[in-house]
Motif scaffolding. Structure first.
Motif, short mmCIF file in Angstrom:
data_model
loop_
_atom_site.label_atom_id
_atom_site.label_comp_id
_atom_site.label_asym_id
_atom_site.label_seq_id
_atom_site.Cartn_x
_atom_site.Cartn_y
_atom_site.Cartn_z
N ARG A 48 -12.76 -10.05 17.91
CA ARG A 48 -11.95 -9.93 19.12
C ARG A 48 -11.41 -8.52 19.32
O ARG A 48 -11.22 -8.09 20.46
CB ARG A 48 -10.78 -10.92 19.06
N TYR A 49 -11.10 -7.84 18.22
CA TYR A 49 -10.48 -6.51 18.31
C TYR A 49 -11.27 -5.53 17.44
O TYR A 49 -10.78 -5.07 16.39
CB TYR A 49 -9.02 -6.57 17.86
N PRO A 50 -12.48 -5.18 17.84
CA PRO A 50 -13.31 -4.32 16.99
C PRO A 50 -12.76 -2.91 16.80
O PRO A 50 -13.17 -2.22 15.86
CB PRO A 50 -14.65 -4.30 17.74
N GLY A 51 -11.85 -2.47 17.67
CA GLY A 51 -11.31 -1.13 17.55
C GLY A 51 -10.13 -1.00 16.61
O GLY A 51 -9.60 0.11 16.41
N ILE A 52 -9.67 -2.12 16.03
CA ILE A 52 -8.49 -2.09 15.16
C ILE A 52 -8.91 -2.25 13.71
O ILE A 52 -9.56 -3.24 13.34
CB ILE A 52 -7.49 -3.21 15.55
N ASP A 53 -8.55 -1.27 12.90
CA ASP A 53 -8.77 -1.36 11.46
C ASP A 53 -7.51 -1.89 10.78
O ASP A 53 -6.40 -1.46 11.11
CB ASP A 53 -9.12 0.01 10.87
N LEU A 54 -7.69 -2.80 9.84
CA LEU A 54 -6.57 -3.39 9.12
C LEU A 54 -6.59 -2.95 7.66
O LEU A 54 -7.64 -2.88 7.04
CB LEU A 54 -6.62 -4.92 9.18
N ASP A 55 -5.41 -2.66 7.13
CA ASP A 55 -5.21 -2.51 5.69
C ASP A 55 -4.34 -3.66 5.23
O ASP A 55 -3.21 -3.82 5.71
CB ASP A 55 -4.50 -1.18 5.36
N ILE A 56 -4.86 -4.51 4.34
CA ILE A 56 -4.12 -5.68 3.89
C ILE A 56 -3.49 -5.37 2.53
O ILE A 56 -4.20 -5.06 1.56
CB ILE A 56 -5.04 -6.91 3.77
N ASP A 57 -2.18 -5.46 2.48
CA ASP A 57 -1.41 -5.16 1.28
C ASP A 57 -0.82 -6.47 0.76
O ASP A 57 -0.14 -7.18 1.50
CB ASP A 57 -0.29 -4.16 1.63
N THR A 58 -1.09 -6.81 -0.50
CA THR A 58 -0.59 -8.08 -1.04
C THR A 58 0.58 -7.89 -1.98
O THR A 58 0.84 -8.71 -2.85
CB THR A 58 -1.72 -8.85 -1.76
N ASP A 59 1.32 -6.80 -1.82
CA ASP A 59 2.53 -6.56 -2.61
C ASP A 59 3.66 -7.41 -2.03
O ASP A 59 3.92 -7.41 -0.84
CB ASP A 59 2.90 -5.07 -2.53
N ARG A 60 4.36 -8.15 -2.92
CA ARG A 60 5.43 -9.06 -2.46
C ARG A 60 6.77 -8.38 -2.28
O ARG A 60 7.75 -9.03 -1.91
CB ARG A 60 5.59 -10.20 -3.46
N ARG A 61 6.86 -7.09 -2.55
CA ARG A 61 8.15 -6.41 -2.46
C ARG A 61 8.72 -6.49 -1.04
O ARG A 61 7.99 -6.56 -0.07
CB ARG A 61 8.02 -4.95 -2.86
N PHE A 62 10.05 -6.43 -0.97
CA PHE A 62 10.71 -6.36 0.33
C PHE A 62 10.52 -4.95 0.90
O PHE A 62 10.63 -3.96 0.17
CB PHE A 62 12.20 -6.66 0.20
N TYR A 63 10.23 -4.87 2.18
CA TYR A 63 10.01 -3.58 2.82
C TYR A 63 11.10 -3.28 3.83
O TYR A 63 11.64 -4.18 4.48
CB TYR A 63 8.65 -3.55 3.53
N GLU A 64 11.37 -1.98 4.00
CA GLU A 64 12.26 -1.52 5.06
C GLU A 64 11.48 -1.17 6.32
O GLU A 64 12.06 -0.88 7.36
CB GLU A 64 13.04 -0.28 4.59
N PHE A 65 10.13 -1.18 6.23
CA PHE A 65 9.26 -0.89 7.37
C PHE A 65 9.53 0.51 7.93
O PHE A 65 9.75 0.70 9.12
CB PHE A 65 9.41 -1.95 8.46
N ARG A 66 9.51 1.46 7.02
CA ARG A 66 9.70 2.86 7.41
C ARG A 66 8.64 3.71 6.73
O ARG A 66 8.16 3.38 5.66
CB ARG A 66 11.10 3.36 7.02
N GLY A 67 8.31 4.82 7.36
CA GLY A 67 7.36 5.74 6.76
C GLY A 67 6.01 5.08 6.54
O GLY A 67 5.36 4.65 7.49
N ARG A 68 5.59 5.01 5.29
CA ARG A 68 4.27 4.46 4.97
C ARG A 68 4.32 2.96 4.69
O ARG A 68 3.33 2.39 4.22
CB ARG A 68 3.69 5.20 3.76
N ASP A 69 5.44 2.32 4.94
CA ASP A 69 5.52 0.87 4.77
C ASP A 69 4.60 0.17 5.77
O ASP A 69 4.24 0.73 6.81
CB ASP A 69 6.95 0.38 5.01
N PRO A 70 4.21 -1.09 5.48
CA PRO A 70 3.44 -1.86 6.46
C PRO A 70 4.19 -2.02 7.78
O PRO A 70 5.41 -1.92 7.83
CB PRO A 70 3.25 -3.22 5.76
N ALA A 71 3.43 -2.27 8.85
CA ALA A 71 4.05 -2.51 10.15
C ALA A 71 4.56 -3.94 10.27
O ALA A 71 5.59 -4.20 10.88
CB ALA A 71 3.05 -2.22 11.27
#
Length: 295
Positions: free
Chosen positions: A119-142
């Protein structure tokens, strides 16, 4: 205070320390020493003329003034970061980073990603399976996908429900003695029981079935996450309590069976982001896709 005199380095150090309630974690995030964080915060307190933290044994706690400043700084730095992200060249769309519970990633997300890529061939995904809590800043996942039995909110982020979780027994048909279907829930007690993270959840299922489970129900293999327990079930190591969504492919292929329809509630999966309204278009597309699967 005039803008030219704003102590930006100290303000950044304070904001990170305030978010983490820790000088040590702030130092790790900013790649500087804990002593530098402490010195910058003390210089800022001297400049303002009031304490921003209460120093306790192995802990720091924000004062009322510190809390007021943290709220202002976090919102300001987030706004600056969002603006820079919007202004950054969009000639090449960066990969969308998704942080996901390991079992959900391996048992549901990965098997369904072909549909997203179609459905979305132009979007590349990086899947991260780290369970840590994120602040969603900088290089954190979106975006993060998190499971919780009771929690629905996390500090300084937004969350919305994806789906509830119910656990039901599954096992390999090869494990059945003489190939005969089980007739009564208590018959499961004659099979090895496999556990995810802890050994008390089987007792909850047996209680829902009207059975007082013996101590033997708390014995057996314990795996750290649900993907491993499903692999154990597929290999005939025992009976597993699983979310039938995660086991759906194996159930459809007949590699696993559900001996009983009884299931018990076990929390929910949540979508988590710093702010949903500031997600990039790729993030909005991912949310629309995954929420569409669970409507």
């Amino acid at each position: 205070m005039k803008r030219g005199r704003l102590p930006l380095t100290a303000l950044r150090s304070f904001e990170v320390a305030a978010r983490h309630s820790s000088f040590t974690q702030a130092a790790a995030e900013l790649f500087i020493s804990q002593a530098a964080i402490s010195r910058q915060v003390r210089d800022l307190e001297a400049l303002i003329g009031c304490p921003l933290f209460e120093r306790r044994h192995r802990a720091v706690v924000l004062t009322a003034a510190g809390q007021e400043l943290r709220v202002t700084l976090t919102a300001s730095f987030d706004s600056i970061g969002d603006c820079l992200d919007r202004l950054r060249s969009t000639d090449e769309q960066p990969p969308l980073i998704i942080s996901c519970e390991p079992s959900f990633a391996s048992c549901w997300l990965m098997p369904n990603l072909a549909d997203f890529q179609r459905r979305y061939p132009g979007i590349d995904l990086d899947i991260d399976t780290d369970r840590r809590f994120y602040e969603f800043r900088g290089r954190d996942p979106a975006i993060a996908i998190r499971h919780s039995e009771t929690q629905s909110r996390w500090p300084r982020v937004e969350s919305r429900p994806l789906c509830t979780t119910r656990l039901t027994p599954v096992l390999s048909p090869a494990l059945l003695r003489d190939g005969e279907a089980l007739q009564r829930p208590e018959e499961l007690l004659t099979y090895p029981l496999v556990h995810e993270e802890r050994r008390d959840v089987w007792g909850q299922w047996f209680a829902a079935a009207g059975i007082t489970a013996p101590a033997a129900a708390q014995r057996g293999l314990v795996y750290a996450e649900g993907g491993l327990t499903l692999q154990a079930a597929l290999r005939g190591q025992g009976v597993v309590l699983s979310d039938d969504r995660l086991a759906s492919d194996a159930l459809a292929r007949g590699e696993l069976i559900r001996p009983f329809a009884l299931s018990i509630p076990f929390g929910a999966y949540w979508l988590v982001a710093r702010r949903f309204v500031t997600l990039p278009p790729s993030g909005e597309s991912f949310l629309a896709w995954i929420e569409g699967h669970f409507r």
